[in-house]
Structures are given as C-alpha cells and as structure tokens.
Design a protein around this motif. Structure first.
Motif, short mmCIF file in Angstrom:
data_model
loop_
_atom_site.label_atom_id
_atom_site.label_comp_id
_atom_site.label_asym_id
_atom_site.label_seq_id
_atom_site.Cartn_x
_atom_site.Cartn_y
_atom_site.Cartn_z
N THR A 99 11.84 -27.63 6.43
CA THR A 99 10.52 -28.25 6.80
C THR A 99 9.38 -27.29 6.61
OG1 THR A 99 11.28 -30.04 8.13
CG2 THR A 99 8.88 -29.47 8.61
N ASP A 100 9.59 -26.06 7.12
CA ASP A 100 8.73 -24.87 6.85
C ASP A 100 8.57 -24.43 5.46
OD1 ASP A 100 8.37 -24.80 9.72
OD2 ASP A 100 10.05 -22.93 9.87
N ALA A 101 9.72 -24.62 4.59
CA ALA A 101 9.48 -24.53 3.21
C ALA A 101 8.35 -25.26 2.48
CB ALA A 101 11.00 -24.60 2.59
N TYR A 102 8.72 -26.66 2.81
CA TYR A 102 7.88 -27.74 2.49
C TYR A 102 6.31 -27.44 2.91
CZ TYR A 102 5.59 -32.32 2.19
OH TYR A 102 4.88 -33.32 1.78
N ARG A 103 6.49 -26.87 4.27
CA ARG A 103 4.67 -26.77 4.82
C ARG A 103 4.40 -25.58 3.77
NH1 ARG A 103 3.41 -29.25 9.43
NH2 ARG A 103 5.00 -30.04 10.52
#
Length: 117
Positions: A99-103
């Motif tokens: 999720t952090d990578a996506y953000r």
C-alpha cells in the motif's frame, strides 16, 4: 503454504486502477508507473519482490532486518525496497508495504480514492 505470487497479486490488484503486465519477464503491477515487481530468482537464488518505498523507508528496513529486506539492483538507488518471500512472510506487514508503494507512485486522486475506501 499459499503461493506467494497469488498473495502478492491479490494485495496489488485490490488497489484502485492497478494493472498487471510482464516486465523483464516478471509479473509487475502498475498504477500509471510500476510500483511492485515480482522477482522469482531473477537476479539471484532468492524469491522476492521489489517495490517503490517512501523516502528513507528502504534504508531503515534493510538496516533493521537484512534477513527480510534488501536493496534491489537497478532500482535500489531510487529508494526501492526488496522484500524476501523465501522466509516466513508477514503478510500483514507486506500489505502495508504494498500500500505504501502504491501511495508512493499513484496520482493524488487515486491516493484520495484509496483513503476514502
């Protein structure tokens, strides 16, 4: 044990407007740009994935747990993180990392959409 590729795919594709394509022979997930790439023994004998990371996070995780995290070739200098999947993966932590990578790479409107959901 559940197939790591299936678990990783499910985590990536639940995010808004994610597509999957092969890149360099490996499944890779995109939200306009790549944010996660599977690494099935692509550059060494280890099963892993590489992903975008917020500034400083990759260095922090690699320093704290080098048995679980590494600096991937080619993209590590841009702050990307490598996560080994051939150790007992913590899938809750991996969900947060994905999720952090996506953000890190998604357009602001998609991050806002994620936050609303």
């Amino acid at each position: 044990m559940t197939d790591p590729l299936s678990r990783l795919r499910a985590l990536c594709t639940r995010l808004p407007e994610v597509t999957e394509k092969l890149s360099h022979g490996e499944p890779t997930w995109f939200v306009r740009r790549a944010f996660v790439s599977y690494a099935d023994h692509h550059h060494d004998a280890r099963l892993a994935f590489w992903c975008a990371a917020p500034p400083g996070v990759a260095e922090e995780l690699v320093a704290a747990s080098p048995e679980r995290f590494f600096r991937p070739p080619y993209v590590g200098h841009r702050g990307w993180l490598g996560v080994y999947l051939d150790v007992e993966p913590d899938w809750d932590e991996i969900a947060e990392i994905v999720t952090d990578a996506y953000r890190t790479v998604a357009p602001k409107k998609l991050v806002a959409q994620l936050d609303e959901g």
